[in-house]
Design a protein around this motif. Structure first.
Motif, mmCIF file in Angstrom:
data_model
loop_
_atom_site.group_PDB
_atom_site.id
_atom_site.type_symbol
_atom_site.label_atom_id
_atom_site.label_comp_id
_atom_site.label_asym_id
_atom_site.label_seq_id
_atom_site.Cartn_x
_atom_site.Cartn_y
_atom_site.Cartn_z
ATOM 1 N N PRO A 112 -3.862 10.252 2.989
ATOM 2 C CA PRO A 112 -4.795 11.131 3.693
ATOM 3 C C PRO A 112 -5.143 10.628 5.089
ATOM 4 O O PRO A 112 -5.421 9.442 5.279
ATOM 5 C CB PRO A 112 -6.032 11.133 2.779
ATOM 6 C CG PRO A 112 -5.506 10.789 1.421
ATOM 7 C CD PRO A 112 -4.367 9.840 1.666
ATOM 8 N N GLY A 113 -5.112 11.560 6.050
ATOM 9 C CA GLY A 113 -5.517 11.230 7.415
ATOM 10 C C GLY A 113 -4.574 10.332 8.173
ATOM 11 O O GLY A 113 -4.917 9.849 9.263
ATOM 12 N N LYS A 116 -3.805 10.390 12.104
ATOM 13 C CA LYS A 116 -4.705 9.787 13.096
ATOM 14 C C LYS A 116 -4.268 8.356 13.412
ATOM 15 O O LYS A 116 -4.229 7.945 14.572
ATOM 16 C CB LYS A 116 -6.144 9.807 12.583
ATOM 17 C CG LYS A 116 -6.682 11.194 12.253
ATOM 18 C CD LYS A 116 -8.095 11.107 11.727
ATOM 19 C CE LYS A 116 -8.617 12.477 11.279
ATOM 20 N NZ LYS A 116 -7.997 12.927 10.012
ATOM 21 N N GLY A 140 -0.320 15.982 12.415
ATOM 22 C CA GLY A 140 -1.621 16.325 12.975
ATOM 23 C C GLY A 140 -1.623 17.696 13.614
ATOM 24 O O GLY A 140 -2.598 18.452 13.499
ATOM 25 N N ARG A 144 -4.244 20.643 12.650
ATOM 26 C CA ARG A 144 -5.194 20.977 13.727
ATOM 27 C C ARG A 144 -4.974 22.384 14.251
ATOM 28 O O ARG A 144 -5.935 23.087 14.592
ATOM 29 C CB ARG A 144 -5.085 19.952 14.850
ATOM 30 C CG ARG A 144 -5.690 18.584 14.502
ATOM 31 C CD ARG A 144 -5.772 17.690 15.728
ATOM 32 N NE ARG A 144 -4.477 17.380 16.269
ATOM 33 C CZ ARG A 144 -3.842 16.211 16.130
ATOM 34 N NH1 ARG A 144 -4.410 15.229 15.438
ATOM 35 N NH2 ARG A 144 -2.668 15.996 16.680
ATOM 36 N N TYR A 171 -2.138 16.816 1.217
ATOM 37 C CA TYR A 171 -2.517 16.330 2.543
ATOM 38 C C TYR A 171 -3.176 17.451 3.346
ATOM 39 O O TYR A 171 -4.237 17.255 3.953
ATOM 40 C CB TYR A 171 -1.290 15.820 3.278
ATOM 41 C CG TYR A 171 -1.589 15.029 4.534
ATOM 42 C CD1 TYR A 171 -1.550 13.644 4.529
ATOM 43 C CD2 TYR A 171 -1.908 15.664 5.731
ATOM 44 C CE1 TYR A 171 -1.821 12.908 5.663
ATOM 45 C CE2 TYR A 171 -2.178 14.945 6.879
ATOM 46 C CZ TYR A 171 -2.135 13.567 6.844
ATOM 47 O OH TYR A 171 -2.416 12.844 7.983
ATOM 48 N N GLU A 175 -7.279 18.108 4.610
ATOM 49 C CA GLU A 175 -7.748 18.407 5.972
ATOM 50 C C GLU A 175 -8.511 19.730 6.028
ATOM 51 O O GLU A 175 -8.800 20.242 7.109
ATOM 52 C CB GLU A 175 -6.563 18.447 6.938
ATOM 53 C CG GLU A 175 -5.889 17.091 7.126
ATOM 54 C CD GLU A 175 -6.773 16.079 7.814
ATOM 55 O OE1 GLU A 175 -7.483 16.455 8.774
ATOM 56 O OE2 GLU A 175 -6.773 14.903 7.391
#
Length: 274
Positions: A112-113, A116, A140, A144, A171, A175
């Motif tokens: 996860p994440g 970034k 991302g 996004r 995933y 988000e």
């Protein structure tokens, strides 16, 4: 008085290697980090930016670094991620304006994440090499971009094996975007993924469970060709269609401060949704 021409040539060659050519007005350099077996990102992105150039007059060039990856397995994906910093330093030698890390599942497979952290590692490597650049990852960019256009529920197509598709699904949901359906085409060889015919995507999209979906992710993979089908599926099904490639393009343009003006690749890239 004698003059050592060979010394001059050696000095000139060293200077040439040490510094890239100066930037050209009304042009941007885009760095790509791609899997070694990728055959799609370096065709779909240049085509999308060619259309942007036709609409705006601004030119774009592409400069790539490759990291070894042949089979889409968690082990090879992790190894590719481990090479991100070296690839970033290499591609930043071209003094690029933005770096796109173009392997969605390699990043998502790290947990996860992870986009970034990957973007931070790449940015730091470019800065340490003396050529700072904006950084976008396909992982991302996808999540996004969906958030940017107000999408909370999607139906998705991936070329991956079922376990990796489930990982991508989790995933994306981590988000904040619910995946109401996800189709796994189960193609483990990355070169074979690049040979998939996008003409088959409309039929696959029709078969998705779309109730409640606000958009379709037609290719959650930078290697699966999809550009030729994006506008057709969007027009036919009446939902915004996003792919890993169109989302990456959208974010690269945003990083450069440019308004998307790309026809025939979905509403995201016309600037109508952002």
């Amino acid at each position: 008085m004698s003059h050592d021409l060979s010394a001059d040539l050696t000095t000139d060659a060293a200077a040439c290697e040490a510094s890239p050519a100066p930037g050209v007005p009304d042009a941007s350099r885009i760095g790509l980090i791609v899997p070694s077996s990728n055959t799609t990102m370096e065709t779909e992105l240049p085509e999308l930016f060619r259309r942007q150039t036709e609409a705006t007059g601004h030119r774009y060039t592409f400069h790539s670094a490759r990291a070894a990856m042949k089979q889409v397995t968690k082990e090879e994906l992790a190894a590719m991620v481990g090479k991100a910093a070296d690839c970033a330093a290499a591609v930043s030698d071209a003094d690029v304006d933005v770096i796109a890390y173009a392997c969605l599942v390699a990043v998502m497979a790290q947990g996860p994440g992870a986009h970034k952290e990957s973007e931070q590692v790449i940015g730091e490597a470019a800065r340490a090499n003396g050529h700072p650049a904006a950084v976008v990852s396909s992982a991302g960019a996808l999540v996004r971009s969906l958030t940017a256009i107000g999408v909370h529920r999607v139906a998705m197509v991936t070329p991956y094996m079922a376990p990796l598709t489930q990982l991508v699904r989790e995933y994306v949901e981590g988000e904040g975007v619910e995946v109401v359906d996800a189709v796994a085409l189960e193609v483990p060889d990355n070169l074979a993924v690049g040979r998939l015919d996008p003409a088959g995507l409309p039929e696959i999209a029709r078969g998705l469970q779309r109730e409640g979906a606000e958009a379709i992710v037609l290719s959650a993979c930078v290697q699966m060709p999809s550009l030729a089908a994006v506008q057709r599926v969007e027009d036919e099904l009446g939902l915004p269609v996003v792919t890993a490639a169109t989302a990456t393009t959208y974010e690269v343009l945003k990083a450069l401060g440019h308004t998307p003006s790309i026809p025939g690749a979905g509403a995201l890239l016309t600037g109508a949704l952002g």
